[in-house]
Design a protein around this motif. Structure first.
Motif, PDB file in Angstrom:
ATOM      1  N   ALA A 175     -53.855 -26.554  23.761  1.00  0.00           N
ATOM      2  CA  ALA A 175     -53.345 -27.609  22.888  1.00  0.00           C
ATOM      3  C   ALA A 175     -52.668 -27.034  21.647  1.00  0.00           C
ATOM      4  O   ALA A 175     -51.739 -27.635  21.108  1.00  0.00           O
ATOM      5  N   ALA A 176     -53.108 -25.865  21.194  1.00  0.00           N
ATOM      6  CA  ALA A 176     -52.528 -25.225  20.013  1.00  0.00           C
ATOM      7  C   ALA A 176     -51.316 -24.362  20.354  1.00  0.00           C
ATOM      8  O   ALA A 176     -50.691 -23.796  19.464  1.00  0.00           O
ATOM      9  N   ASN A 177     -50.983 -24.241  21.648  1.00  0.00           N
ATOM     10  CA  ASN A 177     -49.879 -23.409  22.123  1.00  0.00           C
ATOM     11  C   ASN A 177     -50.089 -21.930  21.773  1.00  0.00           C
ATOM     12  O   ASN A 177     -49.136 -21.191  21.573  1.00  0.00           O
ATOM     13  N   ALA A 178     -51.335 -21.514  21.688  1.00  0.00           N
ATOM     14  CA  ALA A 178     -51.655 -20.133  21.330  1.00  0.00           C
ATOM     15  C   ALA A 178     -51.764 -19.273  22.581  1.00  0.00           C
ATOM     16  O   ALA A 178     -52.390 -19.659  23.560  1.00  0.00           O
ATOM     17  N   ARG A 179     -51.141 -18.112  22.545  1.00  0.00           N
ATOM     18  CA  ARG A 179     -51.210 -17.191  23.678  1.00  0.00           C
ATOM     19  C   ARG A 179     -52.598 -16.591  23.824  1.00  0.00           C
ATOM     20  O   ARG A 179     -53.074 -16.361  24.921  1.00  0.00           O
ATOM     21  N   ILE A 180     -53.265 -16.344  22.704  1.00  0.00           N
ATOM     22  CA  ILE A 180     -54.621 -15.805  22.718  1.00  0.00           C
ATOM     23  C   ILE A 180     -55.481 -16.563  21.717  1.00  0.00           C
ATOM     24  O   ILE A 180     -54.960 -17.198  20.798  1.00  0.00           O
ATOM     25  N   ALA A 181     -56.779 -16.499  21.919  1.00  0.00           N
ATOM     26  CA  ALA A 181     -57.710 -17.160  20.997  1.00  0.00           C
ATOM     27  C   ALA A 181     -58.902 -16.241  20.778  1.00  0.00           C
ATOM     28  O   ALA A 181     -59.315 -15.523  21.690  1.00  0.00           O
ATOM     29  N   ARG A 182     -59.419 -16.267  19.574  1.00  0.00           N
ATOM     30  CA  ARG A 182     -60.642 -15.515  19.307  1.00  0.00           C
ATOM     31  C   ARG A 182     -61.641 -16.433  18.630  1.00  0.00           C
ATOM     32  O   ARG A 182     -61.291 -17.316  17.854  1.00  0.00           O
ATOM     33  N   ILE A 183     -62.879 -16.204  18.961  1.00  0.00           N
ATOM     34  CA  ILE A 183     -63.982 -16.997  18.439  1.00  0.00           C
ATOM     35  C   ILE A 183     -64.667 -16.163  17.369  1.00  0.00           C
ATOM     36  O   ILE A 183     -65.061 -15.019  17.632  1.00  0.00           O
ATOM     37  N   LEU A 184     -64.795 -16.730  16.184  1.00  0.00           N
ATOM     38  CA  LEU A 184     -65.385 -15.998  15.070  1.00  0.00           C
ATOM     39  C   LEU A 184     -66.643 -16.702  14.590  1.00  0.00           C
ATOM     40  O   LEU A 184     -66.620 -17.869  14.208  1.00  0.00           O
ATOM     41  N   HIS A 185     -67.741 -15.971  14.647  1.00  0.00           N
ATOM     42  CA  HIS A 185     -69.023 -16.449  14.136  1.00  0.00           C
ATOM     43  C   HIS A 185     -69.173 -15.981  12.692  1.00  0.00           C
ATOM     44  O   HIS A 185     -68.502 -15.031  12.270  1.00  0.00           O
ATOM     45  N   PRO A 186     -70.053 -16.614  11.919  1.00  0.00           N
ATOM     46  CA  PRO A 186     -70.273 -16.147  10.545  1.00  0.00           C
ATOM     47  C   PRO A 186     -70.644 -14.660  10.532  1.00  0.00           C
ATOM     48  O   PRO A 186     -71.373 -14.187  11.389  1.00  0.00           O
ATOM     49  N   ASP A 187     -70.077 -13.943   9.605  1.00  0.00           N
ATOM     50  CA  ASP A 187     -70.326 -12.502   9.407  1.00  0.00           C
ATOM     51  C   ASP A 187     -69.735 -11.621  10.495  1.00  0.00           C
ATOM     52  O   ASP A 187     -70.042 -10.426  10.550  1.00  0.00           O
ATOM     53  N   ASP A 188     -68.887 -12.151  11.392  1.00  0.00           N
ATOM     54  CA  ASP A 188     -68.185 -11.299  12.353  1.00  0.00           C
ATOM     55  C   ASP A 188     -67.136 -10.480  11.613  1.00  0.00           C
ATOM     56  O   ASP A 188     -66.448 -10.999  10.727  1.00  0.00           O
ATOM     57  N   PRO A 189     -66.976  -9.204  11.975  1.00  0.00           N
ATOM     58  CA  PRO A 189     -65.878  -8.439  11.387  1.00  0.00           C
ATOM     59  C   PRO A 189     -64.548  -8.969  11.936  1.00  0.00           C
ATOM     60  O   PRO A 189     -64.458  -9.326  13.105  1.00  0.00           O
ATOM     61  N   VAL A 190     -63.556  -9.045  11.068  1.00  0.00           N
ATOM     62  CA  VAL A 190     -62.276  -9.629  11.459  1.00  0.00           C
ATOM     63  C   VAL A 190     -61.152  -8.699  11.047  1.00  0.00           C
ATOM     64  O   VAL A 190     -61.129  -8.214   9.913  1.00  0.00           O
ATOM     65  N   THR A 191     -60.199  -8.465  11.956  1.00  0.00           N
ATOM     66  CA  THR A 191     -59.017  -7.692  11.585  1.00  0.00           C
ATOM     67  C   THR A 191     -58.111  -8.577  10.747  1.00  0.00           C
ATOM     68  O   THR A 191     -58.126  -9.795  10.857  1.00  0.00           O
ATOM     69  N   LYS A 192     -57.325  -7.980   9.908  1.00  0.00           N
ATOM     70  CA  LYS A 192     -56.455  -8.725   8.999  1.00  0.00           C
ATOM     71  C   LYS A 192     -55.003  -8.790   9.488  1.00  0.00           C
ATOM     72  O   LYS A 192     -54.128  -9.239   8.767  1.00  0.00           O
ATOM     73  N   ASP A 193     -54.754  -8.338  10.713  1.00  0.00           N
ATOM     74  CA  ASP A 193     -53.391  -8.391  11.226  1.00  0.00           C
ATOM     75  C   ASP A 193     -52.980  -9.835  11.500  1.00  0.00           C
ATOM     76  O   ASP A 193     -53.771 -10.647  11.943  1.00  0.00           O
TER      77      ASP A 193
END
Length: 95
Positions: A55-73
């Motif tokens: 629905a968001a037309n996103a090629r990829i999706a990631r699920i982020l839980h609280p305190d998950d490390p996240v890349t800033k790219d």
């Protein structure tokens, strides 16, 4: 002689058929306020991931839980599904 050409002709015709499946989302990701309102607060289940991503037309999706490390790219074709401690969707963002 005529019998031999019919199977060959049928084989060629069968090879020409195509099936159009669903178009895969290619981005860029699109999330607006009405989109957020539809999903934020819902309990997240893995089958919901594909629905939201499509629905968001996103090629990829990631699920982020609280305190998950996240890349800033910044990835304009990526959907971020941010979950709360309770397993519910807190926010949807692109990037």
């Amino acid at each position: 002689m005529r019998m031999a050409t019919i199977p060959v002709l049928f084989g060629l015709m069968a090879g020409c058929t195509t099936t159009d499946g669903p178009v895969e989302p290619a981005g860029p990701c699109r999330v607006d306020m009405s989109f957020q309102m539809r999903y934020v607060g819902s309990e997240f289940k893995m089958p919901l991931r594909e629905e939201i991503q499509y629905a968001a037309n996103a090629r990829i999706a990631r699920i982020l839980h609280p305190d998950d490390p996240v890349t800033k790219d910044l990835r304009p074709d990526r959907l971020n599904i941010l979950l709360g401690e309770d397993g519910k969707i807190n926010a949807l963002t692109c990037g």
